[in-house]
Design a protein around this motif. Sequence first.
Motif, PDB file in Angstrom:
ATOM      1  N   UNK A 162      -5.950  -2.788 -14.364  1.00 17.12           N
ATOM      2  CA  UNK A 162      -7.131  -3.038 -13.541  1.00 17.12           C
ATOM      3  C   UNK A 162      -6.875  -2.782 -12.054  1.00 17.12           C
ATOM      4  N   UNK A 163      -5.741  -3.237 -11.554  1.00 16.05           N
ATOM      5  CA  UNK A 163      -5.431  -3.040 -10.131  1.00 16.05           C
ATOM      6  C   UNK A 163      -5.323  -1.563  -9.790  1.00 16.05           C
ATOM      7  N   UNK A 191      -4.400  -6.706 -15.736  1.00 11.85           N
ATOM      8  CA  UNK A 191      -3.112  -6.469 -15.092  1.00 11.85           C
ATOM      9  C   UNK A 191      -1.965  -7.144 -15.825  1.00 11.85           C
ATOM     10  N   UNK A 192      -0.856  -6.433 -15.915  1.00  9.75           N
ATOM     11  CA  UNK A 192       0.410  -7.025 -16.325  1.00  9.75           C
ATOM     12  C   UNK A 192       1.452  -6.629 -15.281  1.00  9.75           C
ATOM     13  N   UNK A 193       2.419  -7.484 -15.081  1.00  7.17           N
ATOM     14  CA  UNK A 193       3.473  -7.205 -14.099  1.00  7.17           C
ATOM     15  C   UNK A 193       4.436  -6.201 -14.708  1.00  7.17           C
ATOM     16  N   UNK A 194       4.518  -4.997 -14.123  1.00 10.51           N
ATOM     17  CA  UNK A 194       5.341  -3.958 -14.730  1.00 10.51           C
ATOM     18  C   UNK A 194       6.616  -3.699 -13.941  1.00 10.51           C
ATOM     19  N   UNK A 195       6.493  -3.087 -12.799  1.00 17.53           N
ATOM     20  CA  UNK A 195       7.690  -2.812 -11.995  1.00 17.53           C
ATOM     21  C   UNK A 195       7.527  -3.431 -10.624  1.00 17.53           C
ATOM     22  N   UNK A 196       8.516  -4.219 -10.233  1.00 12.84           N
ATOM     23  CA  UNK A 196       8.417  -4.923  -8.965  1.00 12.84           C
ATOM     24  C   UNK A 196       8.383  -3.976  -7.768  1.00 12.84           C
ATOM     25  N   UNK A 197       9.161  -2.887  -7.841  1.00 17.85           N
ATOM     26  CA  UNK A 197       9.283  -2.020  -6.675  1.00 17.85           C
ATOM     27  C   UNK A 197       8.537  -0.701  -6.836  1.00 17.85           C
TER      28      UNK A 197
END
Length: 394
Positions: A162-163, A191-197
């Motif tokens: 979504x983001x 949204x799911x948290x995928x890669x921090x950087x």
Amino acid sequence: MSITLLLKSLSQRKVITVLLLVQLTLTLALLSNSVLLSHQAYSLSNQPTGLDLDSTLTVDLNPTDDNLMSQPALGGLIQRQLEALRLIPGVRHASFTNQTPLLPGGMNGNTYVEDQEVTTNIPAVPFNFADPELFDALQMTLIHGRWLTAEDSETDSVVLTETLATQLFGESSKAVGQLINTGTVVGVVADIMYQRFSSDQYYALFFNEKLPSAEHGYSLILNVEKSAIDRVRQQVADVLRQVEAETDVLQVNTLRQLHRRVFQQERGLAILLSALSAMMLLVAMISAYSHALFHGLQQQNEIGIKRALGANKTRILFEVLSESWLTTGFGAILGILASYLLQQQLAKIISLSPLPLWLPVGASVLLLLCVTIATWYPASIATRVSPAHATKAL
């Protein structure tokens, strides 16, 4: 007691005063930044991930036989492995992917709206090759459009988080049917948290494609009944080796473990700075206590004379405490400056938010309170000096 007399008194003990100021300065700088890091580590660890952290297993694999490293043998191997894993009691869904969520980095690419590269380009978006069951394995939520299906295999159909869809098209609802450089958007997931950087930790793009090769390994994602997670985890490696012995099972982790690892640098540094801050605060209290006690013993005659001239115990107590307060005040001013300098240096090593002014100010108040507590007993001893003591000494 005037500030001038206090400064004169402190100037007579230059070395001790300077050492105490340095100690107070460093203590305040460490204390402010340890609180900042602890708060940031807590906030990062408690961000929504959109993932079932405790019911999802990730398995990192790497074939050791060169014949299994590329298609079509690789595709056949993955399918045999998934079929075997689905037979384990407690496993609800199993899928493959080229990279798992909650990693510091991975396979990224540029993404932009077709014919609008200049204005919409996003430089680092995680690209994920997977089959349709990945959406079930990760328990994703569909917001707009549809999931990828078997018919989408090796086509240009893509699904966005979504983001990412909002960033590209202004509203996620406008994304379905739109053309981007990697294909046609057919769906948008929560949204799911995928890669921090990556460009944003909630950006992700999904294709229904086979892995071209296993040169860098690949991952299997298992959604498991929560009550069976430990039992399934113990069986995974043996089951996979039975399918193909020429395969290294590198790691079997829950998403909860990956989540802890991705923020472990901040947590570790926060714990280290907190421990150092506590030690420095304790040492500062001991130093303030020793300084006040030594000064009180040195000034017994002077205090006795003041008592003989009519100074009451409250005034003597206030004078001793005033020296500690003045020293702490100077140390606090230097400490606030040192706090910002330390924050700037830490920000070069890790991602660190700006230091709000209230934090070092609050730390200064805490430091002042601790020094006051440490100085109270030596100050109270000084008030017990009788006028007769000074008269006898004279």
